[in-house]
Scaffold this motif. Sequence first.
Motif, short mmCIF file in Angstrom:
data_model
loop_
_atom_site.label_atom_id
_atom_site.label_comp_id
_atom_site.label_asym_id
_atom_site.label_seq_id
_atom_site.Cartn_x
_atom_site.Cartn_y
_atom_site.Cartn_z
N ASN A 20 -12.10 3.41 3.94
CA ASN A 20 -12.17 3.06 2.52
C ASN A 20 -10.77 2.81 1.95
O ASN A 20 -10.58 1.92 1.12
N GLN A 21 -9.80 3.59 2.40
CA GLN A 21 -8.42 3.38 1.96
C GLN A 21 -7.87 2.06 2.51
O GLN A 21 -7.18 1.33 1.80
N TYR B 276 -18.84 6.68 3.60
CA TYR B 276 -18.11 6.78 2.33
C TYR B 276 -16.82 7.56 2.47
O TYR B 276 -15.80 7.20 1.90
N ARG C 268 -9.78 -3.32 11.71
CA ARG C 268 -10.88 -3.13 10.75
C ARG C 268 -12.07 -4.00 11.12
O ARG C 268 -13.22 -3.55 11.05
N LYS D 263 -9.10 -5.68 1.33
CA LYS D 263 -10.34 -6.38 1.01
C LYS D 263 -10.13 -7.58 0.10
O LYS D 263 -10.58 -8.69 0.39
N ASN D 264 -9.44 -7.39 -1.02
CA ASN D 264 -9.22 -8.50 -1.96
C ASN D 264 -8.45 -9.64 -1.32
O ASN D 264 -8.78 -10.81 -1.51
N ASP E 50 -9.71 -0.52 3.28
CA ASP E 50 -10.40 -1.58 2.54
C ASP E 50 -9.77 -1.82 1.17
O ASP E 50 -9.70 -2.96 0.71
N LEU E 51 -9.32 -0.75 0.53
CA LEU E 51 -8.65 -0.93 -0.77
C LEU E 51 -7.42 -1.81 -0.65
O LEU E 51 -7.09 -2.57 -1.56
N MET E 52 -6.71 -1.71 0.49
CA MET E 52 -5.49 -2.49 0.68
C MET E 52 -5.77 -3.93 1.08
O MET E 52 -5.05 -4.83 0.67
N GLY F 63 0.85 -1.19 0.00
CA GLY F 63 0.00 0.00 0.00
C GLY F 63 0.89 1.24 0.00
O GLY F 63 1.78 1.39 -0.84
N TYR G 53 -17.80 -9.69 4.40
CA TYR G 53 -16.51 -9.04 4.60
C TYR G 53 -16.03 -9.24 6.03
O TYR G 53 -14.85 -9.49 6.27
#
Length: 197
Positions: free
Chosen positions: A139-140, A134, A121, A146-147, A142-144, A61, A163
């Motif tokens: 959200n940042q 939002y 988280r 989540k996948n 989660d971008l790192m 990240g 999740y």
Amino acid sequence: MIFLILSILSFILTVYSFLCFLCVIMSWIPGLKFTAFGRFLDSLCSPYLNLFSRISFLRFGNIDFSPVISIGLLVILSATLGEIQSTGRIYIAGIFISLISMIFNAIHSLLIIFTLLVLIRWIFLKINHGRTEYDSGWNQVDLMIKNVSYKIGGTFFKGSLSYERALLITWISSLVTIIALKVMLISLIKILAKIPY
């Protein structure tokens, strides 16, 4: 004479690794980096540190672990030269132990940060009943994660996966991985320490 040269080289590497560490710390405080000392230190250390900052897998990240590797290599080289100077021989197993320990510590640090991030988280999702605003900083995060969390969670749990459940499975898997890596490191070091050269 050779022992004196090794001793001086070891000292120079120790001082340079400290200066590189100081340069990294100063880069976190922008005002310090632009002082006369900061510019001098940057011109002295950045050519070496930048060799490692180009390696993409050392970034997680927005977190860059290349300084850990670059300074770690300097410390290992300095310790190796000091060991040769004090014992009069090259101890290959000791070099391997130092190198493996440094690599483990870098991976261990990444896993600890990832594990803590996943746990925090998950806790915040539980507190907020699975909702996230939002414009929040989550959200940042989660971008790192989540996948990766869905991939790890999907490995152990088939079917529909929330999740929250993916985070919990990822957190438990990360803890087990950290413990397993530590056990493997201790076993490997014991094996390498028995090598006579």
